[in-house]
Scaffold this motif. Structure first.
Motif, mmCIF file in Angstrom:
data_model
loop_
_atom_site.group_PDB
_atom_site.id
_atom_site.type_symbol
_atom_site.label_atom_id
_atom_site.label_comp_id
_atom_site.label_asym_id
_atom_site.label_seq_id
_atom_site.Cartn_x
_atom_site.Cartn_y
_atom_site.Cartn_z
ATOM 1 N N VAL A 40 0.861 -1.182 0.000
ATOM 2 C CA VAL A 40 0.000 0.000 0.000
ATOM 3 C C VAL A 40 0.897 1.231 0.000
ATOM 4 O O VAL A 40 1.751 1.375 0.876
ATOM 5 C CB VAL A 40 -0.951 0.015 1.205
ATOM 6 C CG1 VAL A 40 -1.742 1.314 1.248
ATOM 7 C CG2 VAL A 40 -1.902 -1.182 1.151
ATOM 8 N N VAL A 41 0.721 2.106 -0.981
ATOM 9 C CA VAL A 41 1.599 3.267 -1.140
ATOM 10 C C VAL A 41 0.761 4.533 -1.329
ATOM 11 O O VAL A 41 -0.477 4.482 -1.406
ATOM 12 C CB VAL A 41 2.545 3.075 -2.356
ATOM 13 C CG1 VAL A 41 3.476 1.887 -2.118
ATOM 14 C CG2 VAL A 41 1.736 2.855 -3.636
ATOM 15 N N ASP A 42 1.483 5.652 -1.416
ATOM 16 C CA ASP A 42 0.859 6.963 -1.666
ATOM 17 C C ASP A 42 -0.259 7.273 -0.673
ATOM 18 O O ASP A 42 -1.389 7.635 -1.052
ATOM 19 C CB ASP A 42 0.308 7.036 -3.100
ATOM 20 C CG ASP A 42 1.398 6.925 -4.144
ATOM 21 O OD1 ASP A 42 2.573 7.067 -3.788
ATOM 22 O OD2 ASP A 42 1.060 6.671 -5.328
ATOM 23 N N SER A 43 0.066 7.094 0.601
ATOM 24 C CA SER A 43 -0.873 7.421 1.695
ATOM 25 C C SER A 43 -2.196 6.675 1.581
ATOM 26 O O SER A 43 -3.254 7.197 1.943
ATOM 27 C CB SER A 43 -1.119 8.942 1.745
ATOM 28 O OG SER A 43 0.085 9.648 1.938
ATOM 29 N N GLY A 44 -2.150 5.470 1.063
ATOM 30 C CA GLY A 44 -3.351 4.645 0.991
ATOM 31 C C GLY A 44 -4.182 4.825 -0.257
ATOM 32 O O GLY A 44 -5.249 4.206 -0.378
ATOM 33 N N SER A 45 -3.730 5.644 -1.195
ATOM 34 C CA SER A 45 -4.505 5.859 -2.414
ATOM 35 C C SER A 45 -4.136 4.895 -3.531
ATOM 36 O O SER A 45 -4.763 4.902 -4.595
ATOM 37 C CB SER A 45 -4.322 7.293 -2.917
ATOM 38 O OG SER A 45 -2.970 7.525 -3.305
ATOM 39 N N ALA A 46 -3.114 4.057 -3.318
ATOM 40 C CA ALA A 46 -2.683 3.127 -4.359
ATOM 41 C C ALA A 46 -2.174 1.840 -3.723
ATOM 42 O O ALA A 46 -1.740 1.829 -2.567
ATOM 43 C CB ALA A 46 -1.591 3.750 -5.230
ATOM 44 N N VAL A 47 -2.242 0.767 -4.500
ATOM 45 C CA VAL A 47 -1.711 -0.521 -4.076
ATOM 46 C C VAL A 47 -0.915 -1.109 -5.227
ATOM 47 O O VAL A 47 -1.351 -1.068 -6.382
ATOM 48 C CB VAL A 47 -2.840 -1.489 -3.632
ATOM 49 C CG1 VAL A 47 -3.852 -1.708 -4.745
ATOM 50 C CG2 VAL A 47 -2.264 -2.822 -3.164
ATOM 51 N N GLU A 48 0.281 -1.605 -4.933
ATOM 52 C CA GLU A 48 1.169 -2.184 -5.941
ATOM 53 C C GLU A 48 1.298 -3.679 -5.684
ATOM 54 O O GLU A 48 1.534 -4.111 -4.555
ATOM 55 C CB GLU A 48 2.530 -1.503 -5.904
ATOM 56 C CG GLU A 48 2.468 -0.026 -6.279
ATOM 57 C CD GLU A 48 3.800 0.687 -6.144
ATOM 58 O OE1 GLU A 48 3.914 1.818 -6.646
ATOM 59 O OE2 GLU A 48 4.722 0.107 -5.530
ATOM 60 N N ILE A 49 1.168 -4.466 -6.750
ATOM 61 C CA ILE A 49 1.141 -5.924 -6.650
ATOM 62 C C ILE A 49 2.252 -6.488 -7.528
ATOM 63 O O ILE A 49 2.452 -6.036 -8.649
ATOM 64 C CB ILE A 49 -0.230 -6.465 -7.111
ATOM 65 C CG1 ILE A 49 -1.362 -5.720 -6.392
ATOM 66 C CG2 ILE A 49 -0.343 -7.962 -6.869
ATOM 67 C CD1 ILE A 49 -2.729 -5.949 -7.009
ATOM 68 N N GLU A 50 2.952 -7.482 -7.008
ATOM 69 C CA GLU A 50 4.078 -8.068 -7.734
ATOM 70 C C GLU A 50 3.847 -9.549 -7.985
ATOM 71 O O GLU A 50 3.294 -10.263 -7.141
ATOM 72 C CB GLU A 50 5.382 -7.882 -6.950
ATOM 73 C CG GLU A 50 6.617 -8.401 -7.685
ATOM 74 C CD GLU A 50 7.902 -8.193 -6.912
ATOM 75 O OE1 GLU A 50 8.983 -8.388 -7.497
ATOM 76 O OE2 GLU A 50 7.828 -7.826 -5.722
ATOM 77 N N TYR A 51 4.288 -10.004 -9.156
ATOM 78 C CA TYR A 51 4.262 -11.425 -9.529
ATOM 79 C C TYR A 51 5.655 -11.780 -10.057
ATOM 80 O O TYR A 51 6.022 -11.369 -11.159
ATOM 81 C CB TYR A 51 3.221 -11.696 -10.614
ATOM 82 C CG TYR A 51 1.861 -11.091 -10.328
ATOM 83 C CD1 TYR A 51 0.937 -11.747 -9.548
ATOM 84 C CD2 TYR A 51 1.523 -9.848 -10.865
ATOM 85 C CE1 TYR A 51 -0.309 -11.191 -9.287
ATOM 86 C CE2 TYR A 51 0.286 -9.282 -10.608
ATOM 87 C CZ TYR A 51 -0.621 -9.955 -9.818
ATOM 88 O OH TYR A 51 -1.842 -9.392 -9.561
ATOM 89 N N PHE A 52 6.419 -12.514 -9.260
ATOM 90 C CA PHE A 52 7.762 -12.870 -9.711
ATOM 91 C C PHE A 52 8.240 -14.122 -8.989
ATOM 92 O O PHE A 52 8.344 -14.148 -7.759
ATOM 93 C CB PHE A 52 8.752 -11.729 -9.472
ATOM 94 C CG PHE A 52 10.131 -12.007 -10.001
ATOM 95 C CD1 PHE A 52 10.367 -12.005 -11.370
ATOM 96 C CD2 PHE A 52 11.180 -12.277 -9.143
ATOM 97 C CE1 PHE A 52 11.640 -12.262 -11.865
ATOM 98 C CE2 PHE A 52 12.448 -12.534 -9.625
ATOM 99 C CZ PHE A 52 12.679 -12.528 -10.998
#
Length: 248
Positions: free
Chosen positions: A90-102
């Protein structure tokens, strides 16, 4: 004799009286108002049903598509229950979520549908059976000014030299992309609109790949209030590793 007949003819063909005309106008006005009321009620019901269908579409996307992206995330930290979760951030003060597949062993990502297409790189090792590239990163962000939930992604492929995804190809694939947390994503595109706010959060335990979603939608009509929906999404792999660690 003739004059009497004329008088009788004139008496029979006289028009409506003022009282009769006013009563007829009143009845017509009542019928017209009733028909207008039925029309307005029907129009309001149609608009409410249309707004309700749009709300259900937004909820269906967030609950189904975005939740599936979070649940299927994986990276090197996924199998270790004692390692802080990094596959969902969870980034940008809760306004975005980043998901990784690796997958660190195979250097592969997740099946690319619906984000990726098949590349034309001569060095590419054959992708999944569906013929599309792997998706390695997905980012959801809320655009407060537009009231839209937007998604961006990074696709790639495993090359013969063992590089995946190839950073030299990112700017060729996404010339108008944006870099977040060192990852170059495609240009964000809106997937849901008409949203008051979305807030993503993480629980106190960083070892659990779980995010909370707080979604607020506008009222269906002037007589209603904005509605807030709250739910939690948990990553499958991280949750299973935690359960297995507890059993052992």
């Amino acid at each position: 004799m003739r004059n009497n007949n004329l008088c009788q003819f004139g008496a029979k063909d006289k028009g409506f009286s003022l009282v009769e005309l006013m009563v007829a106008l009143l009845i017509g006005l009542i019928v017209l108002l009733g028909a207008g009321k039925v029309f307005i009620t029907g129009l309001q019901s149609f608009q409410r049903m249309e707004a309700l269908a749009k709300r259900q579409e937004i909820l269906r996307y967030v609950v189904d598509v975005m939740s599936d992206d979070v649940r299927s995330a994986f990276n090197a930290s996924s199998q270790n229950p004692n390692t802080a979760s990094t596959e969902v951030r969870v980034v940008d003060s809760g306004s975005a979520v980043e998901i990784e597949y690796f997958d660190a062993l195979s250097l592969r990502g997740r099946e690319g549908i619906p984000y990726c297409k098949n590349s034309t790189s001569a060095d590419e090792i054959a992708p999944f059976i569906d013929g599309v590239d792997d998706v390695y990163n997905v980012r959801y962000e809320f655009d407060d000014a537009a009231g839209e939930l937007k998604v961006s992604y990074r696709c790639g492929w495993l090359e013969a030299d063992g590089i995946a995804p190839d950073p030299e190809q990112e700017f060729e694939i996404y010339p108008s992309g944006v870099t977040h947390s060192g990852v170059t994503y495609s240009a964000p595109s809106a997937v849901a609109g008409g949203i008051e706010s979305i807030l993503f959060s993480r629980p106190a335990s960083a070892a659990t790949a779980t995010i909370g979603v707080q979604l607020e939608l506008p009222p269906l009509s002037e007589d209603d209030q904005a509605q807030r929906f709250e739910f939690v999404i948990t990553n499958r792999i991280k949750a299973l590793s935690s359960v297995n660690a507890g059993l052992n």
